[in-house]
Design a protein around this motif. Sequence first.
Motif, PDB file in Angstrom:
ATOM      1  N   SER A  53     -25.340  17.148  30.294  1.00  0.00           N
ATOM      2  CA  SER A  53     -25.394  15.725  30.332  1.00  0.00           C
ATOM      3  C   SER A  53     -25.274  15.185  31.998  1.00  0.00           C
ATOM      4  O   SER A  53     -24.819  15.955  32.642  1.00  0.00           O
ATOM      5  CB  SER A  53     -24.133  15.074  29.697  1.00  0.00           C
ATOM      6  OG  SER A  53     -24.261  13.510  29.496  1.00  0.00           O
ATOM      7  N   ILE A  55     -25.382  11.397  34.697  1.00  0.00           N
ATOM      8  CA  ILE A  55     -25.474  10.132  34.609  1.00  0.00           C
ATOM      9  C   ILE A  55     -25.975   9.506  35.966  1.00  0.00           C
ATOM     10  O   ILE A  55     -25.476  10.197  37.013  1.00  0.00           O
ATOM     11  CB  ILE A  55     -24.046   9.301  34.382  1.00  0.00           C
ATOM     12  CG1 ILE A  55     -23.756   7.845  34.220  1.00  0.00           C
ATOM     13  CG2 ILE A  55     -23.176   9.925  35.319  1.00  0.00           C
ATOM     14  CD1 ILE A  55     -22.520   7.296  33.707  1.00  0.00           C
ATOM     15  N   THR A  62     -28.041   7.450  31.312  1.00  0.00           N
ATOM     16  CA  THR A  62     -27.599   8.800  30.961  1.00  0.00           C
ATOM     17  C   THR A  62     -28.340   9.802  30.313  1.00  0.00           C
ATOM     18  O   THR A  62     -29.547   8.996  29.853  1.00  0.00           O
ATOM     19  CB  THR A  62     -26.409   8.794  30.018  1.00  0.00           C
ATOM     20  OG1 THR A  62     -26.786   7.866  28.747  1.00  0.00           O
ATOM     21  CG2 THR A  62     -25.066   7.938  30.884  1.00  0.00           C
ATOM     22  N   TYR A  64     -28.781  13.362  27.741  1.00  0.00           N
ATOM     23  CA  TYR A  64     -27.869  14.380  27.178  1.00  0.00           C
ATOM     24  C   TYR A  64     -28.654  15.482  26.627  1.00  0.00           C
ATOM     25  O   TYR A  64     -30.045  15.348  26.153  1.00  0.00           O
ATOM     26  CB  TYR A  64     -27.328  13.979  25.577  1.00  0.00           C
ATOM     27  CG  TYR A  64     -26.063  12.794  26.162  1.00  0.00           C
ATOM     28  CD1 TYR A  64     -26.401  11.459  26.474  1.00  0.00           C
ATOM     29  CD2 TYR A  64     -24.704  13.404  26.665  1.00  0.00           C
ATOM     30  CE1 TYR A  64     -25.223  10.614  26.408  1.00  0.00           C
ATOM     31  CE2 TYR A  64     -23.733  12.347  26.701  1.00  0.00           C
ATOM     32  CZ  TYR A  64     -24.035  11.132  26.984  1.00  0.00           C
ATOM     33  OH  TYR A  64     -22.999  10.117  27.210  1.00  0.00           O
ATOM     34  N   SER A  75     -19.307   9.297  31.209  1.00  0.00           N
ATOM     35  CA  SER A  75     -19.015   7.947  31.747  1.00  0.00           C
ATOM     36  C   SER A  75     -18.737   7.954  33.107  1.00  0.00           C
ATOM     37  O   SER A  75     -18.519   9.321  33.670  1.00  0.00           O
ATOM     38  CB  SER A  75     -18.185   7.159  30.970  1.00  0.00           C
ATOM     39  OG  SER A  75     -16.705   7.810  31.156  1.00  0.00           O
TER      40      SER A  75
END
Length: 130
Positions: A53, A55, A62, A64, A75
Amino acid sequence: EVQIVESGGGSVQAGGSLRLSCVVSGFTERDYGFGIVIGWFRQAPGKEREGISCISTYDKSTNYADSVKGRFTISSGNAKNTVYLQTNSLEPEDTAVYYCAATYGTLPVVELSELEFASWGQGTPVTVSS
């Protein structure tokens, strides 16, 4: 010099959860303004490192890997240099050393590949027992 420190790893039973943290230092406000991507990778014994993942600190977008989609959530904290990975419904196959990495850029331009990331932490181990 960019420094990355991960924490939060540990041992859990299948079905459990862990929250991994990543603190990145060394980037300037100007760097964050242009875009920094922070990613999580993992490497299980005998396997290649896998991107799971990432961000963008620029717009919080984001990405994944299919293997964790729906179970893991990335996050960023109130501070741009802190990123979390909430791991839920953990399975024995999730056992690995989890690494945080950072690079300049934005999503979706930066791919979830270790070749794209220049700075790495030392990793935090996660063990999931059945």
